[in-house]
Design an enzyme around this catalytic site. Structure first.
Site, PDB file in Angstrom:
ATOM      1  N   CYS A 112      -3.875  75.044  52.805  1.00 24.97           N
ATOM      2  CA  CYS A 112      -4.797  73.900  52.661  1.00 24.97           C
ATOM      3  C   CYS A 112      -5.619  73.980  51.389  1.00 24.97           C
ATOM      4  O   CYS A 112      -6.263  73.002  51.006  1.00 24.97           O
ATOM      5  CB  CYS A 112      -5.704  73.815  53.877  1.00 24.97           C
ATOM      6  N   HIS A 253     -11.612  69.845  52.480  1.00 25.92           N
ATOM      7  CA  HIS A 253     -10.330  69.825  53.205  1.00 25.92           C
ATOM      8  C   HIS A 253     -10.606  69.278  54.602  1.00 25.92           C
ATOM      9  O   HIS A 253     -11.535  69.708  55.286  1.00 25.92           O
ATOM     10  CB  HIS A 253      -9.750  71.233  53.273  1.00 25.92           C
ATOM     11  N   ASN A 283      -4.950  66.274  59.597  1.00 29.02           N
ATOM     12  CA  ASN A 283      -4.954  67.406  58.657  1.00 29.02           C
ATOM     13  C   ASN A 283      -3.628  67.381  57.900  1.00 29.02           C
ATOM     14  O   ASN A 283      -2.575  67.592  58.492  1.00 29.02           O
ATOM     15  CB  ASN A 283      -5.121  68.714  59.441  1.00 29.02           C
TER      16      ASN A 283
HETATM   17  N1  ACO Z   1      -5.424  68.589  74.127  1.00 32.15           N
HETATM   18  C1  ACO Z   1      -6.125  68.930  75.215  1.00 32.15           C
HETATM   19  N2  ACO Z   1      -6.620  70.182  75.419  1.00 32.15           N
HETATM   20  C2  ACO Z   1      -6.386  71.085  74.451  1.00 32.15           C
HETATM   21  C3  ACO Z   1      -5.641  70.790  73.269  1.00 32.15           C
HETATM   22  C4  ACO Z   1      -5.148  69.466  73.131  1.00 32.15           C
HETATM   23  N3  ACO Z   1      -4.455  69.058  72.057  1.00 32.15           N
HETATM   24  N4  ACO Z   1      -5.574  71.896  72.507  1.00 32.15           N
HETATM   25  C5  ACO Z   1      -6.237  72.861  73.158  1.00 32.15           C
HETATM   26  N5  ACO Z   1      -6.729  72.381  74.326  1.00 32.15           N
HETATM   27  C6  ACO Z   1      -7.503  73.092  75.341  1.00 32.15           C
HETATM   28  C7  ACO Z   1      -7.229  74.572  75.368  1.00 32.15           C
HETATM   29  O1  ACO Z   1      -6.119  74.856  76.187  1.00 32.15           O
HETATM   30  C8  ACO Z   1      -8.528  75.112  75.911  1.00 32.15           C
HETATM   31  O2  ACO Z   1      -8.528  74.921  77.305  1.00 32.15           O
HETATM   32  P1  ACO Z   1      -9.209  76.008  78.278  1.00 32.15           P
HETATM   33  O3  ACO Z   1     -10.665  75.999  77.931  1.00 32.15           O
HETATM   34  O4  ACO Z   1      -8.920  75.453  79.663  1.00 32.15           O
HETATM   35  O5  ACO Z   1      -8.530  77.305  77.990  1.00 32.15           O
HETATM   36  C9  ACO Z   1      -9.587  74.174  75.353  1.00 32.15           C
HETATM   37  O6  ACO Z   1      -8.878  72.969  74.986  1.00 32.15           O
HETATM   38  C10 ACO Z   1     -10.302  74.718  74.119  1.00 32.15           C
HETATM   39  O7  ACO Z   1      -9.323  75.221  73.200  1.00 32.15           O
HETATM   40  P2  ACO Z   1      -9.737  75.758  71.779  1.00 32.15           P
HETATM   41  O8  ACO Z   1      -8.521  76.206  71.044  1.00 32.15           O
HETATM   42  O9  ACO Z   1     -10.870  76.735  71.940  1.00 32.15           O
HETATM   43  O10 ACO Z   1     -10.303  74.398  71.118  1.00 32.15           O
HETATM   44  P3  ACO Z   1     -11.213  74.209  69.870  1.00 32.15           P
HETATM   45  O11 ACO Z   1     -12.434  73.501  70.238  1.00 32.15           O
HETATM   46  O12 ACO Z   1     -11.350  75.466  69.046  1.00 32.15           O
HETATM   47  O13 ACO Z   1     -10.358  73.172  68.988  1.00 32.15           O
HETATM   48  C11 ACO Z   1      -8.964  73.201  67.023  1.00 32.15           C
HETATM   49  C12 ACO Z   1      -9.076  73.553  68.504  1.00 32.15           C
HETATM   50  C13 ACO Z   1      -9.089  71.695  66.884  1.00 32.15           C
HETATM   51  C14 ACO Z   1      -7.623  73.676  66.505  1.00 32.15           C
HETATM   52  C15 ACO Z   1     -10.127  73.885  66.237  1.00 32.15           C
HETATM   53  O14 ACO Z   1     -10.207  75.235  66.630  1.00 32.15           O
HETATM   54  C16 ACO Z   1      -9.964  73.834  64.729  1.00 32.15           C
HETATM   55  O15 ACO Z   1     -10.049  72.772  64.123  1.00 32.15           O
HETATM   56  N6  ACO Z   1      -9.810  75.004  64.086  1.00 32.15           N
HETATM   57  C17 ACO Z   1      -9.812  75.104  62.619  1.00 32.15           C
HETATM   58  C18 ACO Z   1      -8.470  74.827  62.084  1.00 32.15           C
HETATM   59  C19 ACO Z   1      -8.431  75.147  60.630  1.00 32.15           C
HETATM   60  O16 ACO Z   1      -9.423  75.047  59.905  1.00 32.15           O
HETATM   61  N7  ACO Z   1      -7.253  75.596  60.153  1.00 32.15           N
HETATM   62  C20 ACO Z   1      -7.103  76.025  58.801  1.00 32.15           C
HETATM   63  C21 ACO Z   1      -6.763  74.903  57.919  1.00 32.15           C
HETATM   64  S1  ACO Z   1      -5.191  74.218  58.299  1.00 32.15           S
HETATM   65  C22 ACO Z   1      -4.090  74.844  57.114  1.00 32.15           C
HETATM   66  O17 ACO Z   1      -4.306  75.812  56.447  1.00 32.15           O
HETATM   67  C23 ACO Z   1      -2.735  74.131  56.986  1.00 32.15           C
END
Ligand code: ACO
Length: 326
Positions: A112, A253, A283
């Site tokens: 990214c 980003h 993203n």
């Molecule tokens: N729909 C419904 N529920 C979901 C989904 C979904 N798509 N995905 C995860 N959940 C659930 C999980 O199973 C979990 O359930 P549980 O509590 O019963 O176990 C709950 O939601 C929370 O999951 P988390 O993974 O903790 O969710 P979080 O709030 O962290 O959001 C996300 C996930 C959106 C991926 C976030 O962590 C994020 O944006 N992270 C940063 C990503 C990033 O910056 N990446 C680097 C850049 S990308 C690149 O380099 C190409």
């Protein structure tokens, strides 16, 4: 001598997939995606579209808007994690489609942060007189590496491309003021596509395995993102003798709306200074900063003379920030 962005361009595939569409075949909901990420829709390539097709259209858009002949281009840099093929570089397909016969081109992969790394290379070329007019393109077909049933990744990514055209300027009151790049190889497991590659070449076993899809430890990545983005932004602002108070607009980003809002709050920036396009594009990795920049440029959010802060955070790990006087 320094470099200056003279125009921006973009291209998004026609097909749009909404959160409601995803609900039909992924165990997720519009509510969860909107609240946790800020994404509403993502663009998806047609079957016959590859990364270079998107990159070419974005570059042509920038060149047309700037009224610059492709033959004037000295270098084409494509930042992508989804090249058309391992060899040759996607930039060479773009060069051929544009007819940019006087350019040299190559690809870079910094996830990214790829666009920012590309920008720093272009800036160095221009400052050292290796090139004058440079196209820096971020282009991705991330849907080619997504396992649709894996909701932790499939709802997050989209396809698209955007481009900036850089030129040399003698005016010390405009252009790229500074840029800082970082990476940390201790965290490669946070976001990875394990195969195929030289470690595990293409085989029947790889083709059948889920290792050809993106795997991301989203929550762990999230926790590091805000701190690193703030730190690197302070670092580059320090370098150029500025503070967050000098910033007119921030283009980050677009990984998660909550990350950008948190960075904006900690930097003391009002909401109107934080460009958010994740609702429209999702993203798009290396394409996300130039897509957001192009959107802000076209919609009059950036004015001549504005101080623009760019920053990125991506796999695994790369992060960066740059300051531009528009
Ligand atoms: N729909 C419904 N529920 C979901 C989904 C979904 N798509 N995905 C995860 N959940 C659930 C999980 O199973 C979990 O359930 P549980 O509590 O019963 O176990 C709950 O939601 C929370 O999951 P988390 O993974 O903790 O969710 P979080 O709030 O962290 O959001 C996300 C996930 C959106 C991926 C976030 O962590 C994020 O944006 N992270 C940063 C990503 C990033 O910056 N990446 C680097 C850049 S990308 C690149 O380099 C190409």
């Amino acid at each position: 001598m320094r470099s200056k962005i003279v125009e921006t361009g973009s291209y998004l595939p026609e097909k749009i997939l909404t959160n409601k569409d995803l609900e039909k075949f992924v165990d997720t909901s519009d509510e969860w995606i909107t609240q946790r990420t800020g994404i509403k829709v993502r663009h998806i390539v047609a079957k016959d579209e590859a990364t270079s097709d998107l990159a070419y259209k974005a570059a042509l858009d920038a060149l047309t808007r700037a009224d610059v002949d492709p033959k004037e281009i000295d270098s084409i840099i494509v930042a992508t994690v989804a090249p058309d093929m391992p060899l040759p570089a996607t930039a060479l397909f773009v060069q051929e489609k544009l007819g940019a016969t006087n350019a040299f081109g190559f690809d870079i992969n910094a996830a990214c942060s790829g666009f920012m790394y590309g920008l720093s290379i272009a800036d160095s070329y221009i400052r050292s007189n290796i090139a004058k007019k440079v196209l820096v393109i971020g282009a991705e077909v991330l849907t080619s590496m997504i396992e649709w049933q894996e909701r932790s990744t499939s709802v997050i990514f989209g396809d698209g491309a955007a481009c900036v055209l850089l030129d040399a300027t003698e005016n010390e009151n405009e252009g790229m003021l500074g840029i800082k790049l970082h990476s940390d190889g201790r965290y490669t497991d946070l976001m990875i596509v394990p195969a195929p590659g030289s470690r595990r070449p293409c085989s029947e076993e790889v083709a059948k395995s889920k290792d050809r899809y993106v795997k991301m430890k989203g929550n762990e990545t999230f926790k590091m993102a805000v701190r690193h983005i703030i730190d690197v932004s302070k670092e580059v602002l320090d370098d150029v003798g500025m503070t967050f108070e000098d910033i007119d607009i921030m283009v980050s980003h677009q990984a998660n709306r909550r990350i950008m809002e948190s960075v904006g709050r900690r930097a003391g920036l009002s909401e109107d200074k934080v460009v958010i396009t994740i609702d429209k594009h999702a993203n798009t990795a290396a394409a996300s900063i130039p897509l957001a920049l192009d959107w802000a440029n076209r919609n009059g959010k950036i004015k001549k003379g504005d101080v623009v802060l760019l920053n990125s955070f991506g796999a695994s790990l790369t992060w960066s920030a740059g300051v531009i006087k528009w």
